[in-house]
Design a protein around this motif. Structure first.
Motif, mmCIF file in Angstrom:
data_model
loop_
_atom_site.group_PDB
_atom_site.id
_atom_site.type_symbol
_atom_site.label_atom_id
_atom_site.label_comp_id
_atom_site.label_asym_id
_atom_site.label_seq_id
_atom_site.Cartn_x
_atom_site.Cartn_y
_atom_site.Cartn_z
ATOM 1 N N SER A 176 88.381 -35.825 75.801
ATOM 2 C CA SER A 176 89.221 -34.908 76.572
ATOM 3 C C SER A 176 90.685 -35.110 76.241
ATOM 4 N N LEU A 177 91.443 -34.028 76.376
ATOM 5 C CA LEU A 177 92.896 -34.039 76.226
ATOM 6 C C LEU A 177 93.307 -34.571 74.849
ATOM 7 N N VAL A 178 92.663 -34.021 73.821
ATOM 8 C CA VAL A 178 92.955 -34.371 72.437
ATOM 9 C C VAL A 178 93.480 -33.127 71.735
ATOM 10 N N PRO A 179 94.659 -33.177 71.119
ATOM 11 C CA PRO A 179 95.168 -32.000 70.405
ATOM 12 C C PRO A 179 94.245 -31.596 69.263
ATOM 13 N N ALA A 180 94.208 -30.306 68.972
ATOM 14 C CA ALA A 180 93.329 -29.803 67.910
ATOM 15 C C ALA A 180 93.636 -30.452 66.574
ATOM 16 N N ALA A 181 94.913 -30.779 66.333
ATOM 17 C CA ALA A 181 95.294 -31.359 65.040
ATOM 18 C C ALA A 181 94.616 -32.701 64.787
ATOM 19 N N GLU A 182 94.185 -33.388 65.830
ATOM 20 C CA GLU A 182 93.557 -34.698 65.664
ATOM 21 C C GLU A 182 92.044 -34.624 65.471
ATOM 22 N N ILE A 183 91.456 -33.460 65.728
ATOM 23 C CA ILE A 183 90.003 -33.370 65.735
ATOM 24 C C ILE A 183 89.409 -33.414 64.331
ATOM 25 N N ALA A 184 90.061 -32.789 63.362
ATOM 26 C CA ALA A 184 89.492 -32.753 62.013
ATOM 27 C C ALA A 184 89.295 -34.162 61.459
#
Length: 290
Positions: A176-184
């Motif tokens: 939760s509460l993770v920016p999209a830029a960190e998901i890849a």
């Protein structure tokens, strides 16, 4: 308090029906004990949502099996599978502050080990197999009935420990509460960890916060980010990337960014506004993704 509990129970059912009517996919409820606010038992609230709907899935965000005797946790999960006709998605975590664990009579320091044990034993317990409960006094062998299919287990939290747990034992990873830029980057790491255990990569589901539209009672993006920073200790620049706000077209762009990064589910917690209208605007944003 009885009036408040009645309202919460009715709200769970009304919310679920409204979300189903809008064509959204799932409705969620948290799992809390002695946290200083009025909240229903997770299993009971989800049961209320299940019996008033037909299609929509019901989700625990997140269920904490380690805070309960494991046989009792299994009975709750199996019962929800039966009353929902197998529509349950089980977020699983080991969170909550020390006071919550103290209220349950479970040592806070044992939460990680007990969570791993739950994930390892729950499939067998749900299947009705005889299982030795090594964490209980006298280590009884328990065989529960009626059996139920295991729901998808989505391991909550963005920590490295949670990611490893998801890769080894989960069907999904649910930070939760993770920016999209960190998901890849995280998705690549999750695949590496799962491959090391000879398992398929768990699906990625993101929990986030925000509010759509504008008007009375609708906080701004900056206000939501400030609240996240204070509540969760998130640095201001990172917190500013998290809230999903604006009109449905803007929200759809944010949802698409998460999808491109590898997330396949997004769970939205509304930070204000009328809940019915917020669900409607989110349904509009989802439709734009198609």
């Amino acid at each position: 308090m009885p009036q408040r509990v009645l309202f919460l129970s009715a709200f769970a059912a009304l919310h679920a029906r409204h979300v189903e009517d809008l064509g959204l996919d799932i409705v969620w409820h948290g799992d809390h004990l002695a946290v200083g606010m009025a909240t229903l038992d997770c299993a009971i609230a989800l049961a209320a949502a299940a019996v008033t709907t037909q299609r929509i899935r019901i989700g625990a965000s997140v269920f904490i099996p380690a805070i309960r005797p494991l046989a009792w946790a299994t009975k709750q999960i199996a019962s929800l599978q039966h009353v929902s006709h197998e529509r349950l998605v089980l977020g699983i975590g080991s969170g909550g502050g020390p006071a919550q664990w103290a209220a349950a009579g479970v040592p806070y320091a044992e939460r990680g080990r007990r969570t791993d044990m739950a994930l390892e034993l729950l499939p067998r317990l749900l299947a009705g197999e005889p299982v030795r409960l090594v964490d209980e006094p006298d280590q009884p062998v328990v065989e529960l009935a009626p059996p139920a299919p295991s729901p998808p287990f989505w391991v909550g939290n963005a920590s490295p420990v949670a990611m490893r747990r998801a890769a080894r034992l989960g069907d999904g990873w649910f930070p939760s509460l993770v920016p999209a830029a960190e998901i890849a980057h995280a998705a690549t790491r999750l695949t590496e960890l799962a491959t090391a255990h000879e398992r398929p990569t768990p699906t990625i589901a993101i929990g986030t916060a925000g509010v759509l539209g504008s008007g009375t009672g609708v906080p701004t993006r900056d206000e939501i980010a400030t609240g996240l920073g204070k509540t969760y200790g998130i640095p201001a620049d990172r917190a500013a990337e998290i809230p999903i706000t604006g009109q449905p077209s803007e929200a759809a762009q944010r949802l698409a960014a998460y999808h491109r990064a590898g997330a396949r589910h997004l769970i939205m917690g509304f930070s204000g506004g009328d809940w019915r209208r917020q669900c409607e605007l989110l349904a509009e944003a989802r439709a734009l993704l198609r």
